[in-house]
Design a protein around this motif. Structure first.
Motif, PDB file in Angstrom:
ATOM      1  N   ALA A 117     -23.256  25.914  14.520  1.00 37.32           N
ATOM      2  CA  ALA A 117     -22.119  26.417  13.742  1.00 37.32           C
ATOM      3  C   ALA A 117     -21.045  25.337  13.598  1.00 37.32           C
ATOM      4  O   ALA A 117     -20.497  25.138  12.507  1.00 37.32           O
ATOM      5  CB  ALA A 117     -21.544  27.670  14.391  1.00 37.32           C
ATOM      6  N   TYR A 118     -20.750  24.630  14.679  1.00 35.84           N
ATOM      7  CA  TYR A 118     -19.783  23.529  14.608  1.00 35.84           C
ATOM      8  C   TYR A 118     -20.351  22.349  13.838  1.00 35.84           C
ATOM      9  O   TYR A 118     -19.649  21.693  13.067  1.00 35.84           O
ATOM     10  CB  TYR A 118     -19.338  23.077  16.003  1.00 35.84           C
ATOM     11  CG  TYR A 118     -18.271  23.940  16.587  1.00 35.84           C
ATOM     12  CD1 TYR A 118     -16.936  23.733  16.255  1.00 35.84           C
ATOM     13  CD2 TYR A 118     -18.580  24.965  17.458  1.00 35.84           C
ATOM     14  CE1 TYR A 118     -15.939  24.535  16.783  1.00 35.84           C
ATOM     15  CE2 TYR A 118     -17.597  25.773  17.991  1.00 35.84           C
ATOM     16  CZ  TYR A 118     -16.276  25.553  17.649  1.00 35.84           C
ATOM     17  OH  TYR A 118     -15.299  26.347  18.169  1.00 35.84           O
ATOM     18  N   PHE A 119     -21.619  22.068  14.032  1.00 37.81           N
ATOM     19  CA  PHE A 119     -22.255  20.971  13.310  1.00 37.81           C
ATOM     20  C   PHE A 119     -22.149  21.191  11.798  1.00 37.81           C
ATOM     21  O   PHE A 119     -21.801  20.285  11.055  1.00 37.81           O
ATOM     22  CB  PHE A 119     -23.720  20.816  13.728  1.00 37.81           C
ATOM     23  CG  PHE A 119     -24.507  19.875  12.865  1.00 37.81           C
ATOM     24  CD1 PHE A 119     -24.275  18.512  12.922  1.00 37.81           C
ATOM     25  CD2 PHE A 119     -25.461  20.343  11.988  1.00 37.81           C
ATOM     26  CE1 PHE A 119     -24.990  17.626  12.118  1.00 37.81           C
ATOM     27  CE2 PHE A 119     -26.178  19.479  11.181  1.00 37.81           C
ATOM     28  CZ  PHE A 119     -25.931  18.119  11.250  1.00 37.81           C
ATOM     29  N   LYS A 120     -22.429  22.405  11.344  1.00 39.14           N
ATOM     30  CA  LYS A 120     -22.359  22.707   9.905  1.00 39.14           C
ATOM     31  C   LYS A 120     -20.956  22.496   9.359  1.00 39.14           C
ATOM     32  O   LYS A 120     -20.798  22.010   8.239  1.00 39.14           O
ATOM     33  CB  LYS A 120     -22.786  24.151   9.624  1.00 39.14           C
ATOM     34  CG  LYS A 120     -24.259  24.384   9.691  1.00 39.14           C
ATOM     35  CD  LYS A 120     -24.693  25.726   9.135  1.00 39.14           C
ATOM     36  CE  LYS A 120     -23.762  26.861   9.396  1.00 39.14           C
ATOM     37  NZ  LYS A 120     -24.289  28.177   9.014  1.00 39.14           N
ATOM     38  N   LYS A 121     -19.939  22.839  10.140  1.00 40.49           N
ATOM     39  CA  LYS A 121     -18.547  22.687   9.702  1.00 40.49           C
ATOM     40  C   LYS A 121     -18.137  21.224   9.591  1.00 40.49           C
ATOM     41  O   LYS A 121     -17.281  20.876   8.797  1.00 40.49           O
ATOM     42  CB  LYS A 121     -17.600  23.386  10.676  1.00 40.49           C
ATOM     43  CG  LYS A 121     -17.694  24.886  10.665  1.00 40.49           C
ATOM     44  CD  LYS A 121     -16.736  25.458  11.693  1.00 40.49           C
ATOM     45  CE  LYS A 121     -16.964  26.926  11.890  1.00 40.49           C
ATOM     46  NZ  LYS A 121     -16.134  27.469  12.967  1.00 40.49           N
ATOM     47  N   THR A 122     -18.723  20.390  10.419  1.00 41.19           N
ATOM     48  CA  THR A 122     -18.302  18.987  10.476  1.00 41.19           C
ATOM     49  C   THR A 122     -19.269  18.050   9.776  1.00 41.19           C
ATOM     50  O   THR A 122     -19.043  16.844   9.737  1.00 41.19           O
ATOM     51  CB  THR A 122     -18.152  18.523  11.934  1.00 41.19           C
ATOM     52  OG1 THR A 122     -19.418  18.649  12.584  1.00 41.19           O
ATOM     53  CG2 THR A 122     -17.111  19.346  12.667  1.00 41.19           C
ATOM     54  N   PHE A 123     -20.363  18.597   9.216  1.00 37.27           N
ATOM     55  CA  PHE A 123     -21.393  17.760   8.616  1.00 37.27           C
ATOM     56  C   PHE A 123     -20.832  16.915   7.482  1.00 37.27           C
ATOM     57  O   PHE A 123     -20.071  17.385   6.647  1.00 37.27           O
ATOM     58  CB  PHE A 123     -22.543  18.612   8.071  1.00 37.27           C
ATOM     59  CG  PHE A 123     -23.498  17.820   7.225  1.00 37.27           C
ATOM     60  CD1 PHE A 123     -24.401  16.966   7.808  1.00 37.27           C
ATOM     61  CD2 PHE A 123     -23.458  17.912   5.847  1.00 37.27           C
ATOM     62  CE1 PHE A 123     -25.270  16.214   7.051  1.00 37.27           C
ATOM     63  CE2 PHE A 123     -24.326  17.164   5.072  1.00 37.27           C
ATOM     64  CZ  PHE A 123     -25.230  16.332   5.667  1.00 37.27           C
ATOM     65  N   ARG A 124     -21.216  15.667   7.474  1.00 36.84           N
ATOM     66  CA  ARG A 124     -20.941  14.779   6.351  1.00 36.84           C
ATOM     67  C   ARG A 124     -22.029  13.735   6.308  1.00 36.84           C
ATOM     68  O   ARG A 124     -22.506  13.275   7.344  1.00 36.84           O
ATOM     69  CB  ARG A 124     -19.566  14.153   6.449  1.00 36.84           C
ATOM     70  CG  ARG A 124     -19.346  13.316   7.690  1.00 36.84           C
ATOM     71  CD  ARG A 124     -17.922  12.798   7.735  1.00 36.84           C
ATOM     72  NE  ARG A 124     -17.486  12.220   8.960  1.00 36.84           N
ATOM     73  CZ  ARG A 124     -18.108  11.369   9.738  1.00 36.84           C
ATOM     74  NH1 ARG A 124     -19.285  10.962   9.442  1.00 36.84           N
ATOM     75  NH2 ARG A 124     -17.589  10.887  10.827  1.00 36.84           N
ATOM     76  N   ASP A 125     -22.439  13.393   5.136  1.00 38.98           N
ATOM     77  CA  ASP A 125     -23.450  12.351   4.983  1.00 38.98           C
ATOM     78  C   ASP A 125     -22.763  11.007   5.172  1.00 38.98           C
ATOM     79  O   ASP A 125     -21.874  10.646   4.399  1.00 38.98           O
ATOM     80  CB  ASP A 125     -24.104  12.438   3.611  1.00 38.98           C
ATOM     81  CG  ASP A 125     -25.312  11.523   3.499  1.00 38.98           C
ATOM     82  OD1 ASP A 125     -25.495  10.652   4.369  1.00 38.98           O
ATOM     83  OD2 ASP A 125     -26.069  11.692   2.541  1.00 38.98           O
ATOM     84  N   ILE A 126     -23.141  10.293   6.206  1.00 39.11           N
ATOM     85  CA  ILE A 126     -22.471   9.029   6.534  1.00 39.11           C
ATOM     86  C   ILE A 126     -23.138   7.833   5.889  1.00 39.11           C
ATOM     87  O   ILE A 126     -22.694   6.707   6.064  1.00 39.11           O
ATOM     88  CB  ILE A 126     -22.376   8.834   8.065  1.00 39.11           C
ATOM     89  CG1 ILE A 126     -23.774   8.823   8.688  1.00 39.11           C
ATOM     90  CG2 ILE A 126     -21.502   9.894   8.686  1.00 39.11           C
ATOM     91  CD1 ILE A 126     -23.791   8.487  10.163  1.00 39.11           C
ATOM     92  N   GLY A 127     -24.183   8.078   5.145  1.00 36.49           N
ATOM     93  CA  GLY A 127     -24.836   6.991   4.434  1.00 36.49           C
ATOM     94  C   GLY A 127     -25.803   6.166   5.256  1.00 36.49           C
ATOM     95  O   GLY A 127     -26.419   5.248   4.742  1.00 36.49           O
ATOM     96  N   ASP A 128     -25.927   6.472   6.543  1.00 39.55           N
ATOM     97  CA  ASP A 128     -26.878   5.745   7.388  1.00 39.55           C
ATOM     98  C   ASP A 128     -28.301   6.182   7.078  1.00 39.55           C
ATOM     99  O   ASP A 128     -28.533   7.280   6.583  1.00 39.55           O
ATOM    100  CB  ASP A 128     -26.613   6.021   8.873  1.00 39.55           C
ATOM    101  CG  ASP A 128     -25.450   5.222   9.432  1.00 39.55           C
ATOM    102  OD1 ASP A 128     -24.892   4.410   8.688  1.00 39.55           O
ATOM    103  OD2 ASP A 128     -25.121   5.432  10.603  1.00 39.55           O
ATOM    104  N   THR A 129     -29.237   5.329   7.407  1.00 43.01           N
ATOM    105  CA  THR A 129     -30.646   5.700   7.369  1.00 43.01           C
ATOM    106  C   THR A 129     -31.244   5.368   8.733  1.00 43.01           C
ATOM    107  O   THR A 129     -30.797   4.448   9.407  1.00 43.01           O
ATOM    108  CB  THR A 129     -31.418   4.951   6.264  1.00 43.01           C
ATOM    109  OG1 THR A 129     -31.281   3.552   6.476  1.00 43.01           O
ATOM    110  CG2 THR A 129     -30.887   5.319   4.885  1.00 43.01           C
ATOM    111  N   GLY A 130     -32.246   6.138   9.132  1.00 42.82           N
ATOM    112  CA  GLY A 130     -32.851   5.928  10.447  1.00 42.82           C
ATOM    113  C   GLY A 130     -31.950   6.468  11.536  1.00 42.82           C
ATOM    114  O   GLY A 130     -31.183   7.403  11.325  1.00 42.82           O
ATOM    115  N   PHE A 131     -32.062   5.890  12.729  1.00 39.67           N
ATOM    116  CA  PHE A 131     -31.210   6.294  13.838  1.00 39.67           C
ATOM    117  C   PHE A 131     -29.827   5.682  13.649  1.00 39.67           C
ATOM    118  O   PHE A 131     -29.701   4.507  13.304  1.00 39.67           O
ATOM    119  CB  PHE A 131     -31.777   5.827  15.176  1.00 39.67           C
ATOM    120  CG  PHE A 131     -33.058   6.497  15.594  1.00 39.67           C
ATOM    121  CD1 PHE A 131     -33.436   7.731  15.103  1.00 39.67           C
ATOM    122  CD2 PHE A 131     -33.889   5.885  16.503  1.00 39.67           C
ATOM    123  CE1 PHE A 131     -34.609   8.352  15.506  1.00 39.67           C
ATOM    124  CE2 PHE A 131     -35.067   6.490  16.922  1.00 39.67           C
ATOM    125  CZ  PHE A 131     -35.421   7.725  16.421  1.00 39.67           C
TER     126      PHE A 131
END
Length: 162
Positions: A40-54
C-alpha cells in the motif's frame, strides 16, 4: 502490477513478503509488516526512476549481504542476509516504507542479526550434510547461481527473474 525496468530494495521486500515460508518474511510479519501494508505504501510512493536492472541501492544491498554472510563464515546468502543489508541502507526506498509503517528498525535488525548468527545447516538448505571442518567458498556477488542452489531460490525465481 507495475511494468518496471528495474528491481530495487522495495521490490525485494515485496518478494520476501510474498514468500511466507522464508524466515525474513516471518520476522517482518512479527514486526507488523505484511505484504498488504508494505505494498500500500509502495503504490503511493511509486515512481519510475529510469533505471534498468538492479538499482544502485539493491546492488549495494547484495554487497552488504555478502559481507554479512562472510563475517559469519557462511557460504550461502539467505533472505535474512539480504533483509539485514536493506535495513542498513538508510536512504533506500524500502527503509522509507518501513519508517512510514512505524517499524522499530533497530529492534528488527537485532532480532534478525541474532538469527543469522546461527547458520542454516546444509540439511535445511536441502543439501547433504558435509564435513563442517572443510573450508567453504565465500558467497559472491553473483546472487543468482547462489540463490538457485540455496535458500533464496524461491525468492529469486518466483519474483525477481519473472
Amino acid at each position: 502490477n507495475f511494468k518496471l525496468n528495474y528491481v530495487g530494495t522495495e521490490q525485494v521486500v515485496c518478494a520476501i513478503l510474498s514468500t511466507p515460508k522464508c524466515r525474513a518474511c516471518k520476522f517482518l510479519n512479527e514486526f507488523g509488516v505484511t505484504y498488504e501494508n508494505f505494498y500500500a505504501y509502495f503504490k503511493k510512493t511509486f515512481r519510475d526512476i529510469g533505471d534498468t536492472g538492479f538499482t544502485a541501492k539493491l546492488n549495494s544491498a547484495f554487497k552488504i549481504a555478502t559481507d554479512i554472510a562472510n563475517s559469519f563464515k557462511q557460504s550461502y546468502l539467505s533472505t535474512e542476509h539480504l533483509l539485514l543489508a536493506i535495513l542498513r541502507i538508510e536512504d533506500c526506498p524500502a527503509m522509507s516504507i518501513f519508517r512510514a509503517i512505524g517499524v522499530d528498525v533497530p529492534k528488527l535488525y537485532n532480532v534478525i542479526l541474532q538469527s543469522v548468527k546461527t547458520p542454516i545447516s546444509n540439511n535445511q538448505l536441502g543439501q547433504p550434510q558435509q564435513n563442517q571442518s572443510l573450508n567453504r567458498p565465500k558467497p559472491t556477488l553473483n546472487i543468482r547461481p547462489t540463490a538457485v542452489e540455496n535458500s533464496i531460490n524461491q525468492l529469486i525465481t518466483n519474483y525477481l527473474l519473472i
